[in-house]
Scaffold this motif. Structure first.
Motif, short mmCIF file in Angstrom:
data_model
loop_
_atom_site.label_atom_id
_atom_site.label_comp_id
_atom_site.label_asym_id
_atom_site.label_seq_id
_atom_site.Cartn_x
_atom_site.Cartn_y
_atom_site.Cartn_z
N ARG A 141 42.32 -3.03 58.92
CA ARG A 141 43.34 -2.23 58.24
C ARG A 141 42.85 -1.90 56.84
O ARG A 141 42.09 -2.67 56.23
N PHE A 142 43.27 -0.74 56.34
CA PHE A 142 42.76 -0.21 55.08
C PHE A 142 43.84 -0.19 54.01
O PHE A 142 45.03 0.00 54.30
N ALA A 143 43.41 -0.37 52.77
CA ALA A 143 44.34 -0.29 51.65
C ALA A 143 44.84 1.14 51.49
O ALA A 143 44.07 2.09 51.58
N ALA A 151 39.24 8.52 54.76
CA ALA A 151 38.22 8.94 55.73
C ALA A 151 38.76 8.90 57.16
O ALA A 151 38.53 9.82 57.96
N TYR A 152 39.50 7.85 57.48
CA TYR A 152 40.03 7.68 58.84
C TYR A 152 41.33 8.44 59.05
O TYR A 152 41.77 8.59 60.20
N GLU A 153 41.95 8.86 57.92
CA GLU A 153 43.28 9.48 58.00
C GLU A 153 44.23 8.57 58.76
O GLU A 153 45.05 9.01 59.56
N THR A 218 31.99 11.08 65.99
CA THR A 218 31.57 11.14 64.59
C THR A 218 32.25 10.03 63.80
O THR A 218 33.48 10.00 63.72
N PRO A 219 31.50 9.10 63.22
CA PRO A 219 32.13 8.02 62.45
C PRO A 219 32.78 8.58 61.18
O PRO A 219 32.11 9.23 60.38
N PRO A 220 34.06 8.35 60.98
CA PRO A 220 34.74 8.90 59.81
C PRO A 220 34.10 8.52 58.48
O PRO A 220 34.03 9.34 57.56
N ILE A 221 33.63 7.27 58.38
CA ILE A 221 33.02 6.84 57.12
C ILE A 221 31.73 7.60 56.87
O ILE A 221 31.43 8.00 55.73
N VAL A 222 30.94 7.83 57.90
CA VAL A 222 29.68 8.54 57.72
C VAL A 222 29.95 10.00 57.35
O VAL A 222 29.26 10.58 56.51
#
Length: 235
Positions: A141-143, A151-153, A218-222
């Protein structure tokens, strides 16, 4: 715009899943933002302290599969990216070494230890995980407001690991104080991602987002990493 050069800092090993995935991840990300990339593997034992060989690159990715041939070379590359505001991505071993660099340069810890390299160190910054995450997946999980969430939306994702080392408990207070902050956690509350305040793009993950490329995703972070390089280089 000419092709953007990307330094893949690490020691290429064709048997490493992440190393096979990274070129595909970059190609997919480049296509998604309509830019051309020219990735180059840069061996850690070929990096001088001043990093003159890295000046020509628009971005630096410190890749998995540590221990590296030269810890000093990897740390020098990370420091170069941090100080010169070069877009930086560190995954797995790259995440660990980004924390080591911060421990020495930002937190003032003399000779911060990595337990994989110094198993007898009494208080390592990077310590063995209670449960190794080798060829395992899990939820993260992201802050809110973090680059990862952007990036991941999304506020969460499922990611894959190949790692036996992570942050020791001593890192928690430093990450709370910044400027390197925890912005990603697993279901047990363990830190799985960090970001640097005030930097155009400086992000590390203990997981390996590049593996999504092996499924054609496609990796969102990349994608975000590549987009940050485009923003830095004039059209």
């Amino acid at each position: 715009m000419s092709a953007l050069r990307v330094a893949l800092v690490g020691d290429y090993d064709p048997s490493a899943v992440a190393h096979r995935a990274i070129p595909s991840a970059l190609e997919l990300a480049a296509n998604s933002v309509r830019v051309r990339l020219d990735p180059s593997w840069v061996a850690t034992n070929g990096i001088d302290p001043g990093c003159p060989a890295l000046e020509a690159f628009a971005g630096i990715w410190c890749v998995p599969a540590s221990p590296y041939r030269s810890t000093e070379g990897a740390l020098a590359a990370i420091r170069f990216a941090r100080v010169h505001e070069v877009p930086f991505l560190g995954t797995c071993g790259g995440f660990q070494h980004a924390v080591l660099e911060a421990a020495e340069s930002l937190w003032g810890i003399p000779g911060p230890a990595h337990a994989e390299l110094s198993p007898d160190a009494p208080d390592p910054v990077i310590a063995p995980l209670a449960c190794a995450l080798v060829e395992r997946g899990g939820s993260v999980r992201f802050a809110p407001g973090s680059r990862l969430a952007s990036a991941y939306e999304n506020r969460a994702a499922h990611e894959e690991y190949h790692c036996s080392y992570g942050l020791s408990a001593r890192c928690r207070a430093h990450l709370d104080a910044g400027p390197l902050h925890a912005t990603c956690w697993d279901d047990d509350g363990e830190v799985r991602g960090v970001e640097l305040d005030g930097h155009p793009f400086f992000l590390g993950t203990l997981f390996q987002p590049e593996r999504a490329a092996l499924r054609g995703e496609t990796p969102p972070i990349v994608r975000a990493f590549v987009a940050s390089m485009c923003a830095r280089v004039p059209a």
